[in-house]
Write a protein that holds these residues in place. Structure first.
Motif, short mmCIF file in Angstrom:
data_model
loop_
_atom_site.label_atom_id
_atom_site.label_comp_id
_atom_site.label_asym_id
_atom_site.label_seq_id
_atom_site.Cartn_x
_atom_site.Cartn_y
_atom_site.Cartn_z
N PRO A 73 0.80 -1.23 0.00
CA PRO A 73 0.00 0.00 0.00
C PRO A 73 0.83 1.28 0.00
O PRO A 73 0.39 2.31 -0.50
CB PRO A 73 -0.82 -0.10 1.28
CG PRO A 73 -0.84 -1.54 1.62
CD PRO A 73 0.44 -2.11 1.11
N ALA A 74 2.06 1.23 0.52
CA ALA A 74 2.88 2.43 0.61
C ALA A 74 3.61 2.73 -0.70
O ALA A 74 4.13 3.83 -0.88
CB ALA A 74 3.90 2.28 1.74
N THR A 75 3.67 1.77 -1.63
CA THR A 75 4.32 2.01 -2.91
C THR A 75 3.54 3.06 -3.68
O THR A 75 2.31 3.03 -3.73
CB THR A 75 4.37 0.70 -3.74
OG1 THR A 75 5.04 -0.29 -2.99
CG2 THR A 75 5.10 0.91 -5.05
N ARG A 76 4.28 4.01 -4.29
CA ARG A 76 3.62 5.09 -5.03
C ARG A 76 2.81 4.52 -6.19
O ARG A 76 3.25 3.63 -6.89
CB ARG A 76 4.65 6.08 -5.56
CG ARG A 76 5.28 6.90 -4.47
CD ARG A 76 6.15 8.01 -5.03
NE ARG A 76 5.32 8.95 -5.76
CZ ARG A 76 5.66 9.45 -6.95
NH1 ARG A 76 6.76 9.10 -7.55
NH2 ARG A 76 4.86 10.31 -7.56
N GLN A 120 2.00 10.47 -1.12
CA GLN A 120 2.77 10.56 -2.36
C GLN A 120 2.16 9.81 -3.54
O GLN A 120 2.86 9.51 -4.50
CB GLN A 120 4.21 10.07 -2.13
CG GLN A 120 4.98 10.86 -1.08
CD GLN A 120 5.18 12.30 -1.50
OE1 GLN A 120 5.55 12.58 -2.62
NE2 GLN A 120 4.93 13.24 -0.60
N HIS A 121 0.88 9.47 -3.48
CA HIS A 121 0.23 8.86 -4.64
C HIS A 121 -0.15 9.97 -5.62
O HIS A 121 -0.43 11.10 -5.21
CB HIS A 121 -1.02 8.08 -4.24
CG HIS A 121 -0.74 6.95 -3.31
ND1 HIS A 121 0.06 5.89 -3.65
CD2 HIS A 121 -1.13 6.71 -2.04
CE1 HIS A 121 0.14 5.05 -2.65
NE2 HIS A 121 -0.58 5.54 -1.64
N GLU A 122 -0.15 9.65 -6.89
CA GLU A 122 -0.47 10.63 -7.92
C GLU A 122 -1.92 10.47 -8.33
O GLU A 122 -2.32 9.43 -8.86
CB GLU A 122 0.44 10.41 -9.13
CG GLU A 122 0.24 11.41 -10.23
CD GLU A 122 1.16 11.12 -11.40
OE1 GLU A 122 0.69 11.32 -12.55
OE2 GLU A 122 2.29 10.70 -11.19
N TRP A 123 -2.74 11.48 -8.06
CA TRP A 123 -4.17 11.44 -8.39
C TRP A 123 -4.38 12.23 -9.67
O TRP A 123 -4.11 13.42 -9.73
CB TRP A 123 -5.01 12.04 -7.27
CG TRP A 123 -4.95 11.22 -6.02
CD1 TRP A 123 -4.07 11.36 -5.00
CD2 TRP A 123 -5.78 10.12 -5.69
NE1 TRP A 123 -4.31 10.40 -4.05
CE2 TRP A 123 -5.35 9.62 -4.45
CE3 TRP A 123 -6.84 9.49 -6.32
CZ2 TRP A 123 -5.96 8.54 -3.82
CZ3 TRP A 123 -7.45 8.41 -5.71
CH2 TRP A 123 -7.01 7.95 -4.47
N VAL A 124 -4.86 11.57 -10.69
CA VAL A 124 -5.14 12.21 -11.97
C VAL A 124 -6.51 12.87 -11.90
O VAL A 124 -7.43 12.33 -11.28
CB VAL A 124 -5.11 11.16 -13.11
CG1 VAL A 124 -5.45 11.80 -14.45
CG2 VAL A 124 -3.76 10.47 -13.16
N GLU A 125 -6.63 14.03 -12.52
CA GLU A 125 -7.91 14.75 -12.55
C GLU A 125 -9.00 13.84 -13.14
O GLU A 125 -8.82 13.27 -14.22
CB GLU A 125 -7.78 16.01 -13.40
CG GLU A 125 -9.00 16.88 -13.43
CD GLU A 125 -9.25 17.61 -12.14
OE1 GLU A 125 -10.42 17.92 -11.87
OE2 GLU A 125 -8.29 17.88 -11.40
N GLN A 142 -2.10 2.22 -11.19
CA GLN A 142 -0.83 1.76 -11.77
C GLN A 142 0.29 1.99 -10.79
O GLN A 142 0.34 3.04 -10.14
CB GLN A 142 -0.50 2.54 -13.04
CG GLN A 142 -1.44 2.35 -14.17
CD GLN A 142 -1.05 3.20 -15.38
OE1 GLN A 142 -0.09 3.94 -15.35
NE2 GLN A 142 -1.83 3.11 -16.43
N LEU A 143 1.20 1.04 -10.71
CA LEU A 143 2.40 1.23 -9.90
C LEU A 143 3.32 2.21 -10.60
O LEU A 143 3.48 2.14 -11.82
CB LEU A 143 3.12 -0.09 -9.67
CG LEU A 143 2.37 -1.15 -8.86
CD1 LEU A 143 3.14 -2.44 -8.88
CD2 LEU A 143 2.17 -0.68 -7.44
N LEU A 144 3.94 3.11 -9.85
CA LEU A 144 4.91 4.04 -10.45
C LEU A 144 6.32 3.52 -10.28
O LEU A 144 6.64 2.77 -9.43
CB LEU A 144 4.79 5.42 -9.80
CG LEU A 144 3.50 6.17 -10.12
CD1 LEU A 144 3.48 7.51 -9.41
CD2 LEU A 144 3.36 6.41 -11.61
#
Length: 144
Positions: A73-76, A120-125, A142-144
């Protein structure tokens, strides 16, 4: 003899893994409601609405065979949501009011560790598609 007409559903598949199991895409059917603009919104209806979305996310994750621990869960991660709606929502309260149960469910089921910016997760609009035949939300992680 009369032929019965069946309308083909435009519903996306319940879900699939992305290549290499580096993520997944799920579709959670359901009608999206803005609780801030609803005249009949109260604590019980809001609780029911959150539970319905939580159960929908759980069902979609089970349908693709996701198990807690498949991802750390902590992976970006990059999270994108596509809304299939009858009419467009304004962008101001979209994530906070309408979509909040989805990130909460992803957190509860161990896909992400938190939905705060500090995670630090990336949330897309979110993208909105007018689809009156099959309302719901497509979620891609998706995993970064």
């Amino acid at each position: 003899m009369l032929k019965s007409r069946q309308k083909k559903s435009s519903a996306p598949p319940p879900g699939e893994w992305l290549p290499g199991r580096r993520g997944f895409r799920i579709f959670v059917p359901g009608r999206l409601v803005n609780p801030l603009g609803s005249v009949s919104s109260n604590r019980m209806t809001e609780h029911r609405r959150r539970e319905q979305w939580k159960n929908g996310v759980a069902g979609a994750l089970l349908a693709i065979g996701y198990r807690r621990g498949d991802f750390d869960p902590a992976t970006r991660k990059k999270i994108a949501m596509t809304l299939h709606v009858a009419k467009r929502f304004d962008g101001l309260n979209l994530m906070g009011a309408v979509l909040k149960p989805i990130p909460d469910a992803l957190t509860q089921f161990g896909v992400i560790n938190d939905d705060r910016d500090s995670a630090q997760h990336e949330w897309v609009e979110p993208i909105q598609i007018i689809d009156r035949a099959c309302p719901g939300v497509s979620v891609e992680v998706q995993l970064l």
